[in-house]
Structures are given as structure tokens and as C-alpha cells.
Design an enzyme around this catalytic site. Structure first.
Site, mmCIF file in Angstrom:
data_model
loop_
_atom_site.group_PDB
_atom_site.id
_atom_site.type_symbol
_atom_site.label_atom_id
_atom_site.label_comp_id
_atom_site.label_asym_id
_atom_site.label_seq_id
_atom_site.Cartn_x
_atom_site.Cartn_y
_atom_site.Cartn_z
ATOM 1 N N THR A 1 -2.830 -1.657 1.184
ATOM 2 C CA THR A 1 -2.139 -1.982 -0.068
ATOM 3 C C THR A 1 -0.791 -2.494 0.393
ATOM 4 O O THR A 1 -0.454 -2.338 1.556
ATOM 5 C CB THR A 1 -1.944 -0.670 -0.876
ATOM 6 O OG1 THR A 1 -3.215 -0.187 -1.308
ATOM 7 C CG2 THR A 1 -1.056 -0.831 -2.091
ATOM 8 N N ASP B 1 -4.539 4.466 -7.147
ATOM 9 C CA ASP B 1 -3.213 4.945 -7.562
ATOM 10 C C ASP B 1 -2.219 3.811 -7.796
ATOM 11 O O ASP B 1 -1.221 4.003 -8.493
ATOM 12 C CB ASP B 1 -2.648 5.889 -6.494
ATOM 13 C CG ASP B 1 -2.499 5.214 -5.133
ATOM 14 O OD1 ASP B 1 -3.317 4.308 -4.807
ATOM 15 O OD2 ASP B 1 -1.570 5.562 -4.401
ATOM 16 N N GLY C 1 -6.004 6.294 -2.711
ATOM 17 C CA GLY C 1 -5.249 6.544 -3.926
ATOM 18 C C GLY C 1 -5.600 7.816 -4.661
ATOM 19 O O GLY C 1 -4.766 8.403 -5.359
#
Ligand code: GLY
Length: 348
Positions: free
Chosen positions: A200, A231, A254
Site C-alpha cells: 500500500t 483498512d 489491513g
């Protein structure tokens, strides 16, 4: 209904419609203040922090600067964890999650399970600025983006498709797929099969007026169940800020942040007087403690099976990055230069 652009048209679209869409909803630059701008990001974020600080030096809002920074990585076909080139879901479709938070207004916007849009973080800013909501998902998010002029783009690169195909072919020995012999598979594809990508990009930024902004944007867990949301687009989990305190965000699996509100916990720890790095280690310890109760997050020896990292900076310019077990680096620009710094490692 327009059709997603082919890869051949991609560069043209990037330089025109997608680039233009990136600035929709950005605030015009104001005269810079007396402070030193700073930005922190994940290890893939050197281009992001560099761009963000350059823009804040010209007086751009910290959130707009952070969005412009991560947009470089969103458009990078070689980063398989974010935007264009991100690894797809189990159906071979790239689904993006992104969220933004703006310190001066405590505004927040997010999109989840968004397909065919190159810059989801810029769409998240429009959710914050042009709706009374905080989160749009799926087809509604896509329609909202197109309504605001974002072009549709085919986000699945050839390399990502080949990696996904290898995953699909080798998934089971009781189905009817026959995997290509290893010698016929490109080395980059074999390399990508060694780990499951959970990357990410997060970027937290502090501008010359002492205001904070942050963004997290991702293609999420590789080969995820379609519709799975991590998340990254959830405030308090994959990112959080309070303009009077600090800004923080996360990369990694996440789900562990969703059940621990990790980014919120970090900012609240700092509010209560902890140093930022201690606040992050405390959040990691919370994640370790709570996931002990859930076998899905543990191997047979009881060790965590997930990876999670936190990054952030405070209103006063302290910055930190931490990681669980596996050493990692994070990117920081201190107003003078950008560098990669070792995360503090929590071992368990
Ligand atoms: N942290 C990114 C994700 O789990 O989707």
C-alpha cells in the site's frame, strides 16, 4: 457508457484526462508560511514525499500535496500494491481503496472497491469536498468519479495479469488448470509468487503553516475475494490525523488494523503525551495481543502470520516508522532531502 482505455491508450490518458482529474478539488496554493514542510511514507514513497514537499514549499495544502505525491505511485506500473499495475482480486479485476484526511478542517473522504480509476485518492478528496458523506463504494464510487470527469482506465498491466494467471493456475491440484512449466514463466512472475503482496502507500504531510494532511491508497490484498475492503479507506484504521496532535497511517494486512483502530490509537497515544515512536510500538503491541486470541492470524507456533507497519509525523515535526518482526524501511523528507530510514522493529 464509455469503455475502459486500452493499455496502448494509457500513457495518452495519463498525460491528459487523468492528470487533469488529479487536480479536481485541489485548493489553490497560498503563500508559504515560516515552517519547514515534511512528509513521511512507506518504503515505496520516496517519489511521493519528494513531490509532496516540493509542492508544500510552493504553498500547496498538505493534503493536496500528499495526494499529488502518492499519485506518482498510483500511476507506476511497477508497483504491484497500488493503482495501475496493482495485483487484482481473485477474478483478475483490480479493485482500489483510498482515503484522505485534511487537518485544518478535520475533513475526511474515502472510496472502496473502486474499479478503473487511476487516482482513487483524488476521488476520495472529492467525496470529502463535494458530498456530505465520508465513504463511497463500488459502482457508486465509480459513477461519482466519472461524473466529476475521471476517465476510466484498464488498470491491469500485462505483468500483473501474468502474475494473477500464475496464481490462478497453481491454486489447487484438484481443479482443471494445468500450470505452465516453470521454465516458461517469466522470472518477474515467479518472483512475485514468493510472497502475497499486501503493500500500500501511506503519506502523512506537515506544511509550512504547521497543518497536517494524510492519504492512504492501495490495490489491497492481492487475489482478494471481490468486494473485500481493507483498512486503507477506513478512518482510524489505515490512517488518522488530528491537526492539533499528529498524523499516522499503515501498510500491511489491513484486517489487524480494522479490529484495533490502530491509526486512531497512535494519534490518541501521542495526544496523551507518548513520543510518536512509542505510540506506534504500543499500537503494534495491541495488535499482537489481540490477534493472539484469533488463530486466523497465527501460525502453528503461535507466531503472527501477518505483516503490519506504521508511519507518521507529529504537529511538531517528529517522525517515526515501526514494523512487526520483519525489518522494513520508511521514506521521510525532512524539508531538506528525502531518505529511507529503518523502521523500529517489534519482535515477538
Ligand atoms: N493495508 C492494505 C490492505 O489490507 O488492503
Amino acid at each position: 457508457m464509455s469503455h475502459p482505455l486500452s493499455r496502448r491508450d494509457f500513457l495518452a490518458s495519463t498525460s491528459a484526462a487523468s492528470l487533469a482529474s488529479l487536480m479536481i478539488g485541489a485548493t489553490p496554493a497560498q503563500p508559504p508560511g515560516p515552517g519547514k514542510p515534511m512528509a513521511v511514507s512507506s518504503a515505496n514513497g520516496i517519489p511521493a514525499v519528494t513531490r509532496a514537499v516540493e509542492l508544500m514549499q510552493t504553498g500547496l495544502d498538505p493534503l493536496d500535496a500528499a495526494i499529488a505525491g502518492v499519485a506518482i505511485v498510483e500511476a507506476d506500473p511497477k508497483d504491484h500494491s497500488v493503482g495501475y499495475g496493482g495485483l487484482p482480486n481473485e477474478d483478475g479485476v483490480v479493485e482500489l481503496d483510498a482515503a484522505v484526511m485534511h487537518g485544518p478542517t478535520h475533513g475526511a473522504g474515502a472510496v472502496a472497491s473502486l474499479r478503473n480509476i487511476l487516482h482513487p485518492a483524488a476521488v476520495a478528496r472529492l467525496v470529502m469536498k463535494r458530498t456530505r458523506h465520508c465513504l463511497l463504494v463500488g459502482d457508486g464510487a465509480l459513477r461519482f468519479a466519472k461524473t466529476h470527469g475521471f476517465p476510466e482506465v484498464d488498470l491491469l498491466t500485462e505483468e500483473a495479469r501474468k502474475i494473477w494467471l500464475r496464481w490462478r493456475e497453481t491454486r489447487s491440484n484438484i481443479d482443471d488448470w494445468i500450470p505452465a512449466p516453470e521454465g516458461e514463466v517469466e522470472p518477474a512472475v515467479l518472483e512475485a509468487m514468493k510472497t502475497r503482496i499486501t503493500g500500500t502507500i501511506h503519506c502523512s504531510a506537515l506544511d509550512t503553516h504547521g497543518n497536517l494532511g494524510c492519504v492512504t491508497t492501495t490495490s489491497g490484498l492481492s487475489y482478494k475475494i471481490p468486494g473485500r475492503v481493507g483498512d486503507s479507506p477506513i478512518f482510524g484504521a489505515g490512517l488518522y490525523l488530528d491537526n492539533t496532535v499528529a498524523s499516522a497511517g499503515s501498510t500491511g494486512v489491513g484486517e489487524v488494523n480494522l479490529v484495533n483502530c490502530s491509526s486512531y490509537l497512535i494519534v490518541e497515544n501521542v495526544r496523551k503525551g507518548m513520543a510518536l515512536k512509542d505510540a506506534m510500538i504500543d499500537a503494534l503491541k495491541r495488535v499482537v495481543a489481540t490477534t493472539t486470541r484469533n488463530p486466523r492470524f497465527r501460525d502453528e507456533q503461535g507466531k503472527p502470520t501477518f505483516r503490519v507497519n506504521f508511519y507518521g509525523l507529529t504537529k511538531t515535526g517528529d517522525y517515526a516508522g515501526v514494523c512487526l518482526i520483519t525489518p522494513a524501511k520508511f521514506a521521510v523528507h525532512d524539508g531538506t532531502s528525502a531518505k529511507l530510514v529503518d523502521c523500529e522493529v517489534l519482535t515477538v
